[in-house]
Design a protein around this motif. Structure first.
Motif, mmCIF file in Angstrom:
data_model
loop_
_atom_site.group_PDB
_atom_site.id
_atom_site.type_symbol
_atom_site.label_atom_id
_atom_site.label_comp_id
_atom_site.label_asym_id
_atom_site.label_seq_id
_atom_site.Cartn_x
_atom_site.Cartn_y
_atom_site.Cartn_z
ATOM 1 N N VAL A 105 0.788 -1.220 -0.235
ATOM 2 C CA VAL A 105 -0.010 0.053 -0.075
ATOM 3 C C VAL A 105 0.933 1.059 -0.078
ATOM 4 N N VAL A 106 1.887 1.282 0.943
ATOM 5 C CA VAL A 106 2.820 2.410 0.945
ATOM 6 C C VAL A 106 3.480 2.575 -0.396
ATOM 7 N N ASP A 107 4.071 1.829 -0.941
ATOM 8 C CA ASP A 107 4.640 1.610 -2.605
ATOM 9 C C ASP A 107 3.848 2.302 -3.426
ATOM 10 N N GLU A 108 2.466 1.965 -3.184
ATOM 11 C CA GLU A 108 1.486 2.246 -4.478
ATOM 12 C C GLU A 108 1.199 3.659 -4.121
ATOM 13 N N VAL A 109 0.894 4.388 -2.957
ATOM 14 C CA VAL A 109 0.765 5.579 -2.604
ATOM 15 C C VAL A 109 1.774 6.457 -2.921
ATOM 16 N N SER A 110 3.107 5.999 -2.113
ATOM 17 C CA SER A 110 4.070 6.992 -1.996
ATOM 18 C C SER A 110 4.870 7.171 -3.476
ATOM 19 N N ALA A 111 4.604 6.315 -4.484
ATOM 20 C CA ALA A 111 5.078 6.627 -5.827
ATOM 21 C C ALA A 111 4.742 7.955 -6.414
ATOM 22 N N ASP A 112 3.448 8.491 -5.823
ATOM 23 C CA ASP A 112 3.139 9.793 -6.355
ATOM 24 C C ASP A 112 3.584 10.838 -5.389
ATOM 25 N N PRO A 114 7.310 11.265 -4.158
ATOM 26 C CA PRO A 114 8.616 10.748 -3.955
ATOM 27 C C PRO A 114 9.383 11.662 -3.183
ATOM 28 N N ASP A 115 8.933 12.783 -2.935
ATOM 29 C CA ASP A 115 9.756 13.769 -1.969
ATOM 30 C C ASP A 115 9.372 13.784 -0.587
ATOM 31 N N VAL A 116 8.389 12.966 -0.196
ATOM 32 C CA VAL A 116 7.969 12.582 1.132
ATOM 33 C C VAL A 116 8.344 11.339 1.773
ATOM 34 N N ARG A 117 8.955 11.317 2.954
ATOM 35 C CA ARG A 117 9.433 10.205 3.572
ATOM 36 C C ARG A 117 8.155 9.620 4.394
ATOM 37 N N VAL A 118 7.719 8.264 4.046
ATOM 38 C CA VAL A 118 6.779 7.757 4.559
ATOM 39 C C VAL A 118 7.550 6.462 5.279
ATOM 40 N N GLU A 119 7.527 6.335 6.564
ATOM 41 C CA GLU A 119 7.874 5.245 7.373
ATOM 42 C C GLU A 119 6.898 4.256 7.854
ATOM 43 N N GLN A 120 7.290 2.953 8.072
ATOM 44 C CA GLN A 120 6.267 1.877 8.136
ATOM 45 C C GLN A 120 6.216 1.346 9.617
ATOM 46 N N ARG A 121 5.217 1.217 10.311
ATOM 47 C CA ARG A 121 5.279 0.399 11.633
ATOM 48 C C ARG A 121 4.173 -0.406 11.676
ATOM 49 N N VAL A 122 4.291 -1.914 12.129
ATOM 50 C CA VAL A 122 3.536 -2.773 12.166
ATOM 51 C C VAL A 122 3.323 -2.974 13.598
ATOM 52 N N ILE A 123 2.272 -3.170 14.391
ATOM 53 C CA ILE A 123 1.902 -3.020 15.635
ATOM 54 C C ILE A 123 0.674 -4.116 15.839
ATOM 55 N N SER A 124 0.928 -4.959 16.709
ATOM 56 C CA SER A 124 -0.074 -5.914 17.428
ATOM 57 C C SER A 124 -0.882 -5.514 18.592
ATOM 58 N N GLY A 125 -2.303 -5.561 18.552
ATOM 59 C CA GLY A 125 -3.131 -5.129 19.524
ATOM 60 C C GLY A 125 -4.488 -4.247 18.987
ATOM 61 N N HIS A 126 -5.049 -3.702 19.701
ATOM 62 C CA HIS A 126 -6.353 -2.998 19.129
ATOM 63 C C HIS A 126 -6.203 -2.096 18.467
#
Length: 175
Positions: A105-112, A114-126
């Motif tokens: 999802v991040v690759d799909e959206v961030s391709a538009d 390129p000048d914005v840094r998008v970090e990713q985090r996966v968390i377990s929980g509610h």
């Protein structure tokens, strides 16, 4: 500033900030002038993709980073005697599956953006609890209008409603 104007990319020093100042690289604000963090919840719904797109657009204006967050949680799926029997849709490690999906999802959206840094985090929980906790680190928290629950006619998902009621920062609900 009223509700019809957009905040400046570089707010004045007299404006209070409720969140830690960060650069796009995640460190302390410095001479680069990039401050703030926009957190966006990504659950795979069309609305969460719209939210990520909005967050990236806003981050471009503000000169800050985006933190895209996906939260996984295993609900009890079967009575105790059936535990150990894997349901047909659960064929992988949920954290790794969530990480792979978020990356797509991040690759799909961030391709538009390129000048914005998008970090990713996966968390377990509610989801609502984790997003509310992350709101203490964010200047803005962005969510889609409806989540993956899909109740017909609902304009706002339960996670978005809980976050709106309890977040410690500005919340944007994107449609």
């Amino acid at each position: 500033m009223d509700e019809t104007t957009r905040p400046d990319a570089n707010p004045t020093a007299s404006e209070p900030s409720r969140a830690p100042q960060r650069t796009a690289a995640g460190g302390s604000a410095g001479s680069a002038g990039q401050t703030g963090l926009i957190v966006v919840g990504v659950d795979g719904s069309k609305e969460s993709r719209i939210a990520l797109r909005w967050a990236c657009s806003e981050a471009r204006v503000r000169g800050c980073a985006v933190l895209a967050v996906s939260i996984w949680h295993l609900y009890p799926l079967a009575p105790p005697e059936r535990v150990g029997a894997s349901p047909w849709w659960f064929t992988a490690d949920p954290e790794e599956a969530t990480r792979a999906f978020l990356g797509e999802v991040v690759d799909e959206v961030s391709a538009d953006f390129p000048d914005v840094r998008v970090e990713q985090r996966v968390i377990s929980g509610h989801a609502a609890e984790q997003l509310i906790a992350l709101s203490s680190e964010a200047d803005v928290l962005v969510l889609g209008a409806t989540g993956s629950g899909g109740f017909v006619g609902m304009r706002l998902g339960s996670v978005a409603r809980a976050v709106l009621e309890h977040a410690l920062c500005t919340v944007v609900v994107a449609r």
